[in-house]
Structures are given as C-alpha cells and as structure tokens.
Design a protein around this motif. Structure first.
Motif, PDB file in Angstrom:
ATOM      1  N   SER A 297       1.057  -1.426   0.067  1.00 42.42           N
ATOM      2  CA  SER A 297       0.011   0.155  -0.083  1.00 42.42           C
ATOM      3  C   SER A 297       0.965   1.053  -0.255  1.00 42.42           C
ATOM      4  CB  SER A 297      -1.105   0.108   1.796  1.00 42.42           C
ATOM      5  OG  SER A 297       0.513  -0.168   2.510  1.00 42.42           O
ATOM      6  N   PRO A 298       0.088   2.793   0.164  1.00 38.35           N
ATOM      7  CA  PRO A 298       0.975   3.487  -0.429  1.00 38.35           C
ATOM      8  C   PRO A 298       1.820   3.332   0.844  1.00 38.35           C
ATOM      9  CG  PRO A 298      -0.876   4.484  -0.840  1.00 38.35           C
ATOM     10  CD  PRO A 298      -0.547   2.856   0.024  1.00 38.35           C
ATOM     11  N   ASP A 299       2.058   3.235   2.835  1.00 37.54           N
ATOM     12  CA  ASP A 299       3.138   3.877   3.443  1.00 37.54           C
ATOM     13  C   ASP A 299       3.100   2.390   3.635  1.00 37.54           C
ATOM     14  OD1 ASP A 299       0.422   2.689   4.439  1.00 37.54           O
ATOM     15  OD2 ASP A 299       0.455   4.307   5.900  1.00 37.54           O
ATOM     16  N   ARG A 300       3.120   0.896   3.496  1.00 32.31           N
ATOM     17  CA  ARG A 300       3.670   0.115   3.852  1.00 32.31           C
ATOM     18  C   ARG A 300       3.152  -1.521   3.562  1.00 32.31           C
ATOM     19  NH1 ARG A 300       2.207  -1.946   9.770  1.00 32.31           N
ATOM     20  NH2 ARG A 300       1.249  -4.083   8.974  1.00 32.31           N
ATOM     21  N   MET A 301       4.495  -1.953   2.466  1.00 31.24           N
ATOM     22  CA  MET A 301       4.886  -2.984   2.331  1.00 31.24           C
ATOM     23  C   MET A 301       5.244  -4.509   3.333  1.00 31.24           C
ATOM     24  SD  MET A 301       7.593  -4.226  -0.520  1.00 31.24           S
ATOM     25  CE  MET A 301       7.347  -3.083  -1.533  1.00 31.24           C
ATOM     26  N   VAL A 302       4.760  -5.435   3.203  1.00 30.34           N
ATOM     27  CA  VAL A 302       4.544  -7.093   4.153  1.00 30.34           C
ATOM     28  C   VAL A 302       5.132  -8.314   3.150  1.00 30.34           C
ATOM     29  CG1 VAL A 302       3.604  -8.840   4.930  1.00 30.34           C
ATOM     30  CG2 VAL A 302       2.448  -6.241   5.372  1.00 30.34           C
ATOM     31  N   VAL A 303       6.398  -8.318   3.569  1.00 30.39           N
ATOM     32  CA  VAL A 303       7.144  -8.856   2.612  1.00 30.39           C
ATOM     33  C   VAL A 303       7.801 -10.180   3.615  1.00 30.39           C
ATOM     34  CG1 VAL A 303       9.128  -7.819   2.581  1.00 30.39           C
ATOM     35  CG2 VAL A 303       9.179  -8.901   0.470  1.00 30.39           C
ATOM     36  N   ASP A 304       8.063 -11.335   2.340  1.00 22.54           N
ATOM     37  CA  ASP A 304       9.014 -12.540   3.068  1.00 22.54           C
ATOM     38  C   ASP A 304      10.475 -11.919   3.144  1.00 22.54           C
ATOM     39  OD1 ASP A 304       7.050 -14.006   3.660  1.00 22.54           O
ATOM     40  OD2 ASP A 304       7.006 -15.553   1.939  1.00 22.54           O
ATOM     41  N   ALA A 305      11.533 -12.507   4.438  1.00 23.34           N
ATOM     42  CA  ALA A 305      11.903 -11.975   4.477  1.00 23.34           C
ATOM     43  C   ALA A 305      13.257 -11.789   3.302  1.00 23.34           C
ATOM     44  CB  ALA A 305      13.029 -13.023   5.699  1.00 23.34           C
ATOM     45  N   GLY A 306      13.243 -13.006   3.069  1.00 20.68           N
ATOM     46  CA  GLY A 306      13.978 -13.736   1.070  1.00 20.68           C
ATOM     47  C   GLY A 306      13.850 -13.038   0.051  1.00 20.68           C
ATOM     48  N   ALA A 307      13.209 -12.414   0.510  1.00 17.30           N
ATOM     49  CA  ALA A 307      13.164 -11.246  -1.059  1.00 17.30           C
ATOM     50  C   ALA A 307      14.411 -10.378  -1.049  1.00 17.30           C
ATOM     51  CB  ALA A 307      11.846 -10.379  -0.618  1.00 17.30           C
ATOM     52  N   THR A 308      14.420  -9.883  -2.236  1.00 14.93           N
ATOM     53  CA  THR A 308      16.008  -8.387  -2.427  1.00 14.93           C
ATOM     54  C   THR A 308      14.919  -7.735  -2.410  1.00 14.93           C
ATOM     55  OG1 THR A 308      15.345  -8.975  -4.720  1.00 14.93           O
ATOM     56  CG2 THR A 308      17.602 -10.976  -3.464  1.00 14.93           C
ATOM     57  N   TRP A 309      16.440  -6.588  -1.849  1.00 17.67           N
ATOM     58  CA  TRP A 309      15.739  -5.150  -2.031  1.00 17.67           C
ATOM     59  C   TRP A 309      14.988  -4.269  -3.870  1.00 17.67           C
ATOM     60  CZ3 TRP A 309      13.413  -2.692   2.322  1.00 17.67           C
ATOM     61  CH2 TRP A 309      14.494  -2.529   3.249  1.00 17.67           C
TER      62      TRP A 309
END
Ligand SMILES: Cc1cc2nc3c(=O)[nH]c(=O)nc-3n(C[C@H](O)[C@H](O)[C@H](O)COP(=O)(O)OP(=O)(O)OC[C@H]3O[C@@H](n4cnc5c(N)ncnc54)[C@H](O)[C@@H]3O)c2cc1C
Length: 423
Positions: free
Chosen positions: A92-104
C-alpha cells in the motif's frame, strides 16, 4: 543426517550444499555445517528450530550470503537457506509486507509499481530484507532516515524454540529489539512489514572532487546538518599517482515538472567543479548493477573480500581515515577496491543492537578491498591492516559495523580455513 522432520523443503548434506554454505562473499571464513535446509515455508523454519534445540545444534539463517566474515555460517550446525521465501504479500502507499528472503531489488520494484519506495536503501539491492535487517542497513538516505532497521514496522520471527511471534515497538518490543541488527542469533525473521514513502521519479546526482580530506569533511558536516540533499555519501579515491582525492556524492530526488535548484543545493560548499547527472530513480537505486555484472564476468566478484566497515566519531574521523589510508596502495586496495566515507547524525540511528559512537555526527568508513585469489600472503596483509585500523578506531571511540558474530570485525590476521572437525 537421518531425520523424521515433516518438511516441505529439502534437508541436504550434499557436498555441493555444504561447500555453498561454507562460503560467503568475503571468501575469508569457511565453516562447513552439518546440513543445509532449503526452507520452503515458515513451518520448515519452525520445525528445524525445534529439532536443533532438542539436539543442541546451532541454526543460522542465510539468504544472499553477502556477509564478508562468516556471519551466515554454522560450524557443525544447520544453515537455513531462506532464498525461496521471498513473496511480496501486500503493498500500500505507506506499507509493504514481504517475506524476509526477498531482495531489496524485488521490494523496490514492487513498491515503485505503487508509486512508493522504502525510505532507506543500501547501495546494492541484491541483498535480502532479512539479511540487512539483521545488520542495520545503512545508505545515503540514512543521514535523514536512519538505518533500514529504524524503518521496519513489524516482524514475524520464529524464535529458537520454534515459536512464531509477531513483534513491533508495541508488541514483544524486547524481541523486536533483539532481532534487528541481531545477526540471526535471536530468531529467524520470516516476514517484515516495511515503511514506504512516496517515490520520486528522478534523481539528480552531484559529484564534487576535493584534493584534501578536510574539505570533504567540511562539506559533509554542513550537508548532514542542513539536510538539503535526499542522499549523502562520499568516497576516498586512490589516483594513479598514488595520492588520494576525496569525492562528495549527493543526490536530490524529484518528479518533473519540478526541477532541482542547483544554485541552492551547492551554495556554501568548498569550491569544486560539480559533475551533475540526471537518472530515473530506479536507475539511481540500482546504480551498481552494471558494475557488479562486469566484476562477475571478469572475476573479482568471486575473489576474497577482506572488507572493513567502521563507524567513527566525528572528532577522530580525520585521524583514523588518514592513518588507515596512508598504508593502502594499489596492491593493498585491489583492482576493484573502493573506500566509502559518509556522515550520519547519531540521533537518526535508534536500533539498540546497532552500536554507534557517541558524537552527534558519526562517519561510516568502509574500506572495501578485493584480494587476489591466489595470494594468501596478500590477503593476510590486508586482514592485518584491517585489524590495526579497527584497533585504532576502537581506541578512538569508534565501533565495527558488520562485525563477525564473535564481536570482532573479522580482521584478526589470518583467513579462517575449513576446520577438519567441521567436515
Ligand atoms: C556488494 C555489497 C554491497 C553492500 N552494501 C551495503 C550498504 O550499502 N549498506 C549496508 O548497510 N550494508 C551493505 N552491505 C552489507 C550487507 O548489508 C550485509 O552483508 C547483509 O547482511 C547481506 O545480506 P544477505 O542477504 O546477503 O545476508 P546473509 O549474508 O545471507 O546473512 C547476513 C546475516 O544476517 C542473518 N540473516 C539473514 N537472513 C536472516 C533472517 N531472515 N532472519 C534473521 N537473520 C538473518 C545471517 O544469519 C547473518 O548473520 C553490502 C554487501 C555487499 C556484498
């Protein structure tokens, strides 16, 4: 290793996996684990944590393996490969939920599709979210926004007893503080909620070259105080004649039709001819990709990297940098070596486990060298030099960034080879 674990991923003791897990970007420390678990779900992470606790084994999470001193290795234990847990769940515009193995790079790509970006990026984007949140995560925006660990809203962590806990400043704050910059030793981060801010579309970069170190430091102190740029870094550059010059690197982010005001941005800095470049924000964030591709192709990316990252107090930065660099020549830096030097206000860094000097402004000094693959003597000399510089930095009130898990910077003289007992 016989087991009856209910796993979705693969628990491997293959030679190829053990060699892989005993190697990192640094190629200085090599400890073989007993096994590698290629985790396919957070249930795998919990199951292996419980199994390891029962059998008194160490579990060490690993993602991209860009550590330089064995921080993601598990001598005689289990290395937990998290690279497959890399789903972006929500943006969303102010927040992202991602698994920890994802790269930047995956995070930035997903965020930009929503007109947003994480506020702080590391210089290189192919590092994992869990990997940088386990060390701090510093970059050119840290002078305004702190470390990446200061911009995480919530973490899902599997603690060493195999329990899943959600933590944040309000929920299990002790766990939140232990895992951020905790080097994976207090639990495995499986998911992160990251703060996002509106993304610009473009970046204008300004490079000013100074002959003398005090001019660079004066410019950086001024800019870190008035915060007129969005990004602030710098380098010491070894010239062909063996002398050092000093490069201020600053960037202003913008979205046309708005344009940066060059006169205002450069006002009051020690005089130097500016080199000005415009790029898209993505190209700016991903600016190391081409250089890395080249280094991979011609070889140095695969060579030993006895890197030395220090956080220095303002009152000692000039002495430590001058002393450290006086001993570094072309051979001592390596063909693709780089020296970064940039300031961060101490009050922006609020992660308890990220130990920083006590002065209001601190400087990151990163001496990033490449050693030849076939000269243990040269590597040994670089490591000895790192140790001397670390000793000087610590005596002067500095700290080691990206330390080894035994608390040192890994600069203690000799490379750590595979131990027979680890096989
Ligand atoms: C080319 C290059 C550029 C870099 N640039 C920067 C920079 O600009 N700024 C900066 O701050 N750093 C920088 N670094 C350092 C980098 O941030 C750290 O080495 C980081 O830990 C690497 O992430 P990784 O995914 O490779 O982690 P790994 O090497 O796989 O692991 C690093 C540490 O994190 C732990 N860990 C990994 N995943 C998890 C998880 N999910 N949960 C708990 N613990 C975990 C490991 O156990 C280990 O202790 C750079 C490194 C390289 C090689």
């Amino acid at each position: 290793m016989p087991h009856s674990l209910p796993l979705e991923g693969v628990l491997s003791t293959s030679e190829a996996d053990l060699v892989w897990a005993a190697q990192d970007f640094g190629r200085v420390v090599h400890h073989r684990p007993l096994a590698v678990l290629h985790a396919a779900s957070r249930h795998d992470v919990a199951a292996v944590q419980r199994f390891a606790q029962t059998h008194d084994l160490t579990v060490v999470p690993r993602a991209q393996g860009h550590s330089t001193h064995g921080q993601a290795q598990a001598p005689g234990g289990i290395v937990l490969n998290l690279n497959h847990l890399d789903t972006v769940h929500h943006v969303s515009p102010d927040r992202m939920v991602v698994d920890a193995g994802a790269t930047w790079s995956k995070v930035v790509t997903a965020a930009l599709a929503h007109g947003a970006t994480p506020p702080v990026l590391t210089d290189y984007l192919e590092l994992s979210v869990g990997g940088t949140l386990s060390v701090g995560g510093l970059g050119g925006a840290s002078h305004r926004r702190g470390a990446q660990t200061d911009n995480v809203l919530e973490l899902d962590v599997i603690t060493p007893d195999g329990t899943l806990r959600t933590c944040s400043p309000a929920l299990h704050p002790d766990l939140f503080d232990a895992v951020r910059a905790g080097y994976g030793r207090h639990g495995v981060i499986v998911q992160a909620a990251l703060r996002l801010v509106p993304a610009p579309t473009h970046a204008r970069t300004y490079r000013l070259r100074y002959r003398h170190l005090p001019d660079l430091l004066a410019a950086q102190r001024r800019l870190v105080t008035d915060q007129r740029f969005d990004y602030l870094e710098g380098q010491a550059k070894l010239e062909d004649d063996g002398t050092w010059t000093h490069l201020l690197e600053a960037a202003h982010f913008f979205t046309p039709p708005a344009q940066p005001d060059d006169t205002r941005l450069l006002a009051g800095l020690p005089t130097a001819e500016p080199e000005i470049t415009d790029t898209t924000y993505w190209d700016f964030a991903n600016r190391l990709a081409d250089d890395v591709a080249l280094l991979r192709r011609i070889g140095p990316w695969q060579h030993p990297h006895p890197w030395n990252n220090l956080l220095l107090p303002d009152n000692a930065v000039e002495e430590v940098v001058t002393t450290a660099l006086s001993e570094v020549d072309r051979e001592g830096l390596g063909d693709s070596g780089l020296v970064l030097l940039y300031p961060i206000p101490r009050d922006r860094l609020r992660t308890p486990q990220l130990h920083v000097p006590s002065t209001p402004i601190i400087f990151l000094l990163a001496v990033l060298r490449t050693a030849p693959p076939d000269s243990p003597a040269t590597l040994g000399r670089m490591l000895e030099h790192n140790q001397r510089t670390q000793d000087l930095a610590i005596t002067s009130g500095g700290t080691i960034y990206l330390r080894s898990v035994d608390g040192t910077g890994g600069g203690n003289g000799t490379p750590v080879a595979d131990r027979a007992g680890d096989r």
